[in-house]
Structures are given as structure tokens and as C-alpha cells.
Motif scaffolding. Sequence first.
Motif, PDB file in Angstrom:
ATOM      1  N   PHE A   1       0.850  -1.185   0.000  1.00 12.48           N
ATOM      2  CA  PHE A   1       0.000   0.000   0.000  1.00 12.48           C
ATOM      3  C   PHE A   1       0.893   1.245   0.000  1.00 12.48           C
ATOM      4  O   PHE A   1       2.106   1.155   0.251  1.00 12.48           O
ATOM      5  CB  PHE A   1      -0.896  -0.007   1.241  1.00 12.48           C
ATOM      6  N   PRO A   2       0.316   2.434  -0.276  1.00 15.01           N
ATOM      7  CA  PRO A   2       1.135   3.656  -0.233  1.00 15.01           C
ATOM      8  C   PRO A   2       1.824   3.864   1.114  1.00 15.01           C
ATOM      9  O   PRO A   2       2.898   4.462   1.184  1.00 15.01           O
ATOM     10  CB  PRO A   2       0.103   4.765  -0.507  1.00 15.01           C
ATOM     11  N   CYS A   3       1.246   3.328   2.183  1.00 15.69           N
ATOM     12  CA  CYS A   3       1.829   3.483   3.522  1.00 15.69           C
ATOM     13  C   CYS A   3       2.749   2.331   3.896  1.00 15.69           C
ATOM     14  O   CYS A   3       3.260   2.280   5.019  1.00 15.69           O
ATOM     15  CB  CYS A   3       0.710   3.606   4.558  1.00 15.69           C
ATOM     16  N   SER A   4       2.974   1.399   2.994  1.00 21.43           N
ATOM     17  CA  SER A   4       3.772   0.206   3.294  1.00 21.43           C
ATOM     18  C   SER A   4       5.268   0.461   3.069  1.00 21.43           C
ATOM     19  O   SER A   4       5.635   1.133   2.106  1.00 21.43           O
ATOM     20  CB  SER A   4       3.343  -0.962   2.397  1.00 21.43           C
ATOM     21  N   PRO A   5       6.128  -0.122   3.921  1.00 19.70           N
ATOM     22  CA  PRO A   5       5.795  -0.723   5.218  1.00 19.70           C
ATOM     23  C   PRO A   5       5.547   0.360   6.259  1.00 19.70           C
ATOM     24  O   PRO A   5       6.066   1.463   6.130  1.00 19.70           O
ATOM     25  CB  PRO A   5       7.050  -1.532   5.549  1.00 19.70           C
ATOM     26  N   CYS A   6       4.770   0.034   7.270  1.00 21.59           N
ATOM     27  CA  CYS A   6       4.390   1.043   8.253  1.00 21.59           C
ATOM     28  C   CYS A   6       5.189   0.882   9.539  1.00 21.59           C
ATOM     29  O   CYS A   6       6.000  -0.035   9.682  1.00 21.59           O
ATOM     30  CB  CYS A   6       2.896   0.955   8.539  1.00 21.59           C
ATOM     31  N   LYS A   7       4.959   1.763  10.479  1.00 17.53           N
ATOM     32  CA  LYS A   7       5.642   1.708  11.771  1.00 17.53           C
ATOM     33  C   LYS A   7       4.936   0.783  12.752  1.00 17.53           C
ATOM     34  O   LYS A   7       5.377   0.625  13.882  1.00 17.53           O
ATOM     35  CB  LYS A   7       5.740   3.110  12.364  1.00 17.53           C
ATOM     36  N   GLN A   8       3.817   0.193  12.318  1.00 21.21           N
ATOM     37  CA  GLN A   8       3.065  -0.774  13.097  1.00 21.21           C
ATOM     38  C   GLN A   8       2.553  -0.196  14.418  1.00 21.21           C
ATOM     39  O   GLN A   8       2.520  -0.874  15.440  1.00 21.21           O
ATOM     40  CB  GLN A   8       3.906  -2.041  13.344  1.00 21.21           C
ATOM     41  N   LYS A   9       2.154   1.058  14.361  1.00 19.18           N
ATOM     42  CA  LYS A   9       1.494   1.685  15.509  1.00 19.18           C
ATOM     43  C   LYS A   9      -0.013   1.597  15.260  1.00 19.18           C
ATOM     44  O   LYS A   9      -0.655   2.549  14.852  1.00 19.18           O
ATOM     45  CB  LYS A   9       1.948   3.132  15.660  1.00 19.18           C
ATOM     46  N   PHE A  10      -0.544   0.415  15.479  1.00 15.02           N
ATOM     47  CA  PHE A  10      -1.948   0.157  15.157  1.00 15.02           C
ATOM     48  C   PHE A  10      -2.848   0.918  16.129  1.00 15.02           C
ATOM     49  O   PHE A  10      -2.704   0.783  17.338  1.00 15.02           O
ATOM     50  CB  PHE A  10      -2.248  -1.339  15.218  1.00 15.02           C
ATOM     51  N   PHE A  11      -3.857   1.649  15.672  1.00 12.40           N
ATOM     52  CA  PHE A  11      -4.144   2.008  14.279  1.00 12.40           C
ATOM     53  C   PHE A  11      -4.015   3.515  14.154  1.00 12.40           C
ATOM     54  O   PHE A  11      -4.971   4.205  13.845  1.00 12.40           O
ATOM     55  CB  PHE A  11      -5.548   1.530  13.877  1.00 12.40           C
ATOM     56  N   GLU A  12      -2.844   4.007  14.349  1.00 10.25           N
ATOM     57  CA  GLU A  12      -2.572   5.429  14.241  1.00 10.25           C
ATOM     58  C   GLU A  12      -2.277   5.837  12.803  1.00 10.25           C
ATOM     59  O   GLU A  12      -2.547   6.970  12.396  1.00 10.25           O
ATOM     60  CB  GLU A  12      -1.385   5.813  15.126  1.00 10.25           C
ATOM     61  N   GLU A  13      -1.709   4.935  12.028  1.00  9.72           N
ATOM     62  CA  GLU A  13      -1.295   5.256  10.661  1.00  9.72           C
ATOM     63  C   GLU A  13      -2.362   4.907   9.625  1.00  9.72           C
ATOM     64  O   GLU A  13      -2.307   5.377   8.498  1.00  9.72           O
ATOM     65  CB  GLU A  13      -0.005   4.508  10.331  1.00  9.72           C
ATOM     66  N   CYS A  14      -3.296   4.042   9.990  1.00  8.40           N
ATOM     67  CA  CYS A  14      -4.354   3.663   9.057  1.00  8.40           C
ATOM     68  C   CYS A  14      -5.604   3.324   9.844  1.00  8.40           C
ATOM     69  O   CYS A  14      -5.551   3.090  11.057  1.00  8.40           O
ATOM     70  CB  CYS A  14      -3.924   2.473   8.199  1.00  8.40           C
ATOM     71  N   SER A  15      -6.719   3.275   9.159  1.00  8.59           N
ATOM     72  CA  SER A  15      -7.986   2.915   9.794  1.00  8.59           C
ATOM     73  C   SER A  15      -8.154   1.402   9.747  1.00  8.59           C
ATOM     74  O   SER A  15      -7.878   0.769   8.723  1.00  8.59           O
ATOM     75  CB  SER A  15      -9.152   3.589   9.074  1.00  8.59           C
ATOM     76  N   PRO A  16      -8.604   0.799  10.829  1.00 13.63           N
ATOM     77  CA  PRO A  16      -8.784  -0.658  10.819  1.00 13.63           C
ATOM     78  C   PRO A  16      -9.988  -1.071   9.982  1.00 13.63           C
ATOM     79  O   PRO A  16     -10.905  -0.284   9.749  1.00 13.63           O
ATOM     80  CB  PRO A  16      -9.011  -0.983  12.295  1.00 13.63           C
ATOM     81  N   SER A  17      -9.985  -2.304   9.549  1.00 15.80           N
ATOM     82  CA  SER A  17     -11.143  -2.870   8.874  1.00 15.80           C
ATOM     83  C   SER A  17     -12.224  -3.146   9.920  1.00 15.80           C
ATOM     84  O   SER A  17     -11.963  -3.069  11.131  1.00 15.80           O
ATOM     85  CB  SER A  17     -10.751  -4.178   8.184  1.00 15.80           C
TER      86      SER A  17
END
Length: 362
Positions: free
Chosen positions: A313-329
Motif C-alpha cells: 500500500f502507499p503506507c507500506s511498510p508502516c511503523k506498526q502503531k496500530f491504528f494510528e497510521e491507518c484505519s482498521p477494517s
Amino acid sequence: MSANRSGKRILVLRYRFIGDTILTVPFLRNLRYAEPDAHIAWVVAPGSTDVVRDIPYVDEFIDWDPVTSFADCRGKHRTWADKYGFIQELRAQHFDKVYVLKRSFSSAVIAWLTGARARIGFNTEARGFLLTRRVPYRNDQHEVQNFLDVLRADGVPVLDDYLEAWLSDEEQAFAEQFFAANGIAAGEPVIGIHPFAANQSRAWHHDNFAEAANELQRRYGARIIVFGGRGDVELGQTLRERITPEPVLAVGTTSLRQTMAIIARCNVMLCNDSGIMHVTAALNTPLVALFGPQSPVKFGPWGKRCKVLYSAFPCSPCKQKFFEECSPSPRMKPQCMESISVQQVLDAVEQFEGVSSLERRA
């Protein structure tokens, strides 16, 4: 492990997770090729030594176990007095050279405090002044190659880069007994799944694992074994209820070494990004690995019998600060993991050379 070698005294610093530990094996093997007479000591976390038991390239394991929130620890080196005692033990060994495969500032401090004249490691975290040879760290290549770059920078030839793991006769006998006790006949196809992760937010949803397992059993008549640790028992029971026919559970009931022996007998493994994924690759068991938040470029399974499913994804790879960087499903998973479909997994197993021994049903 060997003893009483008369050559150089070399220390290797790479500790903590079992995945990182198994990825260090090619480095140690090539180091041993170049230094057959050296005494090679390896600083590791107590919980990680099991995964490389019987490694022939190392003479000594040295435990380093400070309290940390990033991995399992026992807190052996909890206080400043404990840490000071650890450094004194290292200094007493009079190492000639230290390879610092950890990228932290503290690991370079440990190397410097050993008193070793040669200290080679990655030029990260502004720690270069503590090293005698500074090696660039690359984010665009696998960690195995990053480790081997440290040898190359020190003039040590790199002859190969494959993973290895070692199983005793007793461990292999345990796996045979485990299969027999669970009604798995000799030659019966077996597919293992490891649906867990240290952070379950980065794992493929367990409903997907159950759906894939059910379809794999229908297609191939394969038995399913679910692998997991002590903290995974509750979810393991949930999967047992959702997979038909009922799978065999090896969740919280087998040691790491016993788990390795069982995995070695599987036809195929389906794993999240985890330490067990790296162990499976080292055992040369055919593997389909599911990646989302972390890039497989650096930490994917390392081996010829591995397939990776990954949607960048455009944000990949992320910092894995769930879910600050993306919205959860709606199922509280990152979209990168939700983008991997059950059909993609089934197709990957179907195409895998390792599944050729399984007979496809109508």
C-alpha cells in the motif's frame, strides 16, 4: 559445540527474537569457514538458544537478558549490578574481535566495553565512534544479506547464504510419535498453519485461516495441524471448532524443539510473519507466508521453498502503531492484511512445488 580452540577469540552480538537468531546462522557459518580455529562466542537471549541448538559453528552461548517490553525475557540482567557483572564476564574472556549485528547504540557500547580492539558493525544510531569498522545498513535488502555485509566489510569471503536448523534423533522420534498419537498415518498429507503473531493486529484474520484450512482439507484430504504458543490456546480452541474435520492442535503443548520436529514433517506450512515462519524456512519445509505491515524485502522467509503474499500500500511498510497510521477494517485488521484473500492463499498452495506430493481431489 566445540571447545579448546587455539585461534582468535571472536564475539558475535545478535540477541532477542528467534527469527533474528535463525537468520544469523549464514553469518556464523561463513565466519567459521574463514576462522576454523577461532573460539566463537555468541551473545543471545536465553529463550532464543533453543532454535539453534546443536549449531556446529559456535563454541559458546552467552546469555544477555535485560528487561525489555519487545520480547520475552526472564530479567537475569535486571539491575545495574547485573549488567556490570555481565560486562566483567565479557572482559575476562579477552576477545580479539566483536561483530555487532544488533543496530542499537547499547549493543555498540557493550562491544566497546569488552575491550576488544576490533569492533565491526552497522553505522546506525550515531554509534560509529564506538566501532573500528563501520558498515552501512541497507533497508532495501534482506537481513541475511545485511549480516553478511558485515563479514564482507571485514574482508571475510561469503561462500553461501542458506538457512539451517538441526534436529536430534530424539526430536524426530517425538514427531513420529506425535503423528501416530493423533491418528496421522505414514504418508498421509499434512498441512500446518501458524495463525498467530506477537501482535495479532498484524496477523491474517483467524476466520480466513479456518476457511483456508477447510478448503485445503476438502481439496487434498490433508490433515491440518495448528501450531501456537501458550498464549494462543484460547484462539486455538476457536479454530478447532471452526475447522472440519477437526484439526490436530499443537498449541501451548509442545516445546519449540518439538514444534520444529513436527513442522519438518509437514508437506506445507501456512504462516503469518513470525519467528515460526523463519524456523519453517530454515527447516526447508514448503511455506506460504502472509505479509502486511512489514515488508518482506527485509524480513521475508529466506529460502527457495518459500512463497510470500504481500500487497504493498502507499503506507507500506508502516511503523506498526496500530491504528494510528491507518484505519482498521471492520474486523480490526489493517487493510494490507485484509487485502490477502483466501483464494490467493489456495492458489499459492496449488502452485507450490511442495504440494506436488498431495493428490488433488475433484
